[in-house]
Design an enzyme around this catalytic site. Structure first.
Site, PDB file in Angstrom:
ATOM      1  N   GLY A 101      -0.341  -1.408  -2.400  1.00 16.76           N
ATOM      2  CA  GLY A 101      -0.729  -0.575  -1.266  1.00 16.76           C
ATOM      3  C   GLY A 101      -1.139  -1.365  -0.033  1.00 16.76           C
ATOM      4  N   GLY A 103       1.124  -3.037   1.881  1.00 25.46           N
ATOM      5  CA  GLY A 103       2.261  -3.175   2.795  1.00 25.46           C
ATOM      6  C   GLY A 103       3.050  -4.459   2.613  1.00 25.46           C
ATOM      7  CB  SER A 104       3.640  -6.748  -0.245  1.00 23.61           C
ATOM      8  OG  SER A 104       4.337  -5.867  -1.097  1.00 23.61           O
ATOM      9  CB  ALA A 106       6.100  -3.051   5.890  1.00 24.94           C
ATOM     10  CG  ASP A 148       3.374   0.626   4.616  1.00 24.61           C
ATOM     11  OD1 ASP A 148       2.491   1.484   4.780  1.00 24.61           O
ATOM     12  OD2 ASP A 148       3.555   0.004   3.554  1.00 24.61           O
TER      13      ASP A 148
HETATM   14  O1  PMV Z   1       1.054   2.119  -1.206  1.00 28.72           O
HETATM   15  P1  PMV Z   1       1.547   1.953   0.175  1.00 28.72           P
HETATM   16  O2  PMV Z   1       0.667   1.155   1.026  1.00 28.72           O
HETATM   17  O3  PMV Z   1       2.988   1.622   0.275  1.00 28.72           O
HETATM   18  O4  PMV Z   1       1.342   3.355   0.873  1.00 28.72           O
HETATM   19  C1  PMV Z   1       2.024   4.479   0.524  1.00 28.72           C
HETATM   20  C2  PMV Z   1       1.587   5.545   1.445  1.00 28.72           C
HETATM   21  C3  PMV Z   1       2.168   6.882   1.125  1.00 28.72           C
HETATM   22  O5  PMV Z   1       1.604   7.787   2.042  1.00 28.72           O
HETATM   23  C4  PMV Z   1       1.773   7.305  -0.289  1.00 28.72           C
HETATM   24  C5  PMV Z   1       3.683   6.880   1.235  1.00 28.72           C
HETATM   25  C6  PMV Z   1       4.199   6.716   2.638  1.00 28.72           C
HETATM   26  O6  PMV Z   1       5.405   6.461   2.755  1.00 28.72           O
HETATM   27  O7  PMV Z   1       3.445   6.893   3.614  1.00 28.72           O
END
Ligand code: PMV
Length: 309
Positions: A101, A103-104, A106, A148
């Site tokens: 979560g 953003g690795s 991106a 992201d």
């Molecule tokens: O887990 P991450 O940081 O890739 O975040 C995902 C965020 C979501 O809202 C669950 C999906 C999205 O595409 O925004």
């Protein structure tokens, strides 16, 4: 040889609901960075990517259909007029943890775009970098909201609405966040598609949850602008409860959230897709040490403290 960087990110408010058109707030985390280095390679090699952290190397032309890193390199090479296959090696290293979560994907993609553009002496505006990275994000996530790539390419806190756009906003007083890692890898694509299934089975229920998240996000933005940190902490707690109601939390995340609050955090919530990955806690200069300790005692694999300004 040309090197470029890009930061990680956290979603402060609104994950998941953002996929369904509600707003979300995210901020860059500059303490963790992805790096890409571009070097000329022997004639005939073509463009090769060496991903040090995962011990992989591959040719862009062979993998561009399904591999997000090869895809982003190919898109960028086209954009800077270097298609189809210049001889170069792109080496990637990153301390943004994978699938947590932060953003690795991106971050690495953004570093690749920046490094290739710089290598070929092209200046690309952040908006264009963000759009390119989005196209690689589709390969990671299926239906990414676009938050992201936006927050990482612009490196500023954003208030984001899918398909509508984003706004930068004023951070009234700097926010101190402890970010703790459960150590559990979580697939954003899977968590998002599981929630999609539950939503389709009971759309009214989930719409209500998403609406309540949307209200919290609007209030959170106002609280950030006014520097009302105590209020912001309460809003984090409420957002976490709604994420639990969507069934995207897990016992390990809930344990860290509880530990942070016990340690004196003003509020805490999971961040990102959930079911593993990271949580965030709003702390102050006085409480950060104790919250950090409580998080580690509760099993955090890592804790980073960052300032959002
Ligand atoms: O887990 P991450 O940081 O890739 O975040 C995902 C965020 C979501 O809202 C669950 C999906 C999205 O595409 O925004």
């Amino acid at each position: 040889m040309t090197t470029a960087h890009a930061p990680g990110k956290v979603i402060l408010f609104g994950e998941h609901a953002v996929v369904y058109g509600r707003p979300a707030i995210a901020a860059p985390v500059t303490e963790i960075q992805a790096r890409a280095t571009v070097e000329p390679a022997p004639p005939g090699q073509g463009a090769r990517i060496v991903a040090m952290d995962v011990g992989q190397q591959f040719l862009v032309r062979e993998e561009a259909q399904e591999n997000p890193l090869a895809r982003i390199a190919q898109l960028t090479l086209r954009r800077v007029g270097q298609a189809p296959d210049p001889d170069l090696t792109i080496t990637i290293t990153s301390d943004v943890p994978i699938a947590r979560g932060m953003g690795s994907g991106a971050a690495v993609s953004t570093a690749i775009v920046r490094a290739l553009a710089a290598h070929f002496e092209h200046w690309l505006p952040s908006r264009e970098i963000s759009d390119l990275v989005y196209q690689a994000e589709v390969l990671y996530h299926g239906t990414p909201s676009g938050i992201d790539n936006t927050v990482i390419a612009f490196e500023k806190p954003v208030f984001f609405v899918k398909d509508e756009g984003w706004e930068f906003f004023w951070v009234g007083s700097p926010l101190l966040l402890a970010i703790a890692d459960t150590g559990i890898q979580s697939s954003t694509r899977k968590v998002v598609s599981d929630l999609r299934r539950r939503y389709e089975a009971d759309p009214d229920h989930y719409r209500l949850l998403f609406d309540r998240v949307g209200e919290i996000v609007a209030r959170a933005r106002a609280a950030i602008e006014r520097g009302e940190v105590a209020r912001l902490g309460q809003l984090m707690n409420r957002n976490h409860r709604l994420l639990q109601a969507m069934d995207v939390s897990c016992p390990e995340l809930d344990r860290l959230v509880g530990a942070a609050r016990e340690g004196g955090a003003l509020g805490a919530k999971l961040c990102g897709a959930g079911r593993g990955g990271n949580m965030i806690a709003l702390v102050t200069a006085e409480t950060r040490g104790r919250v950090d300790m409580m998080l580690r005692l509760a099993g955090a694999a890592d804790v980073i403290v960052t300032e959002i300004r």
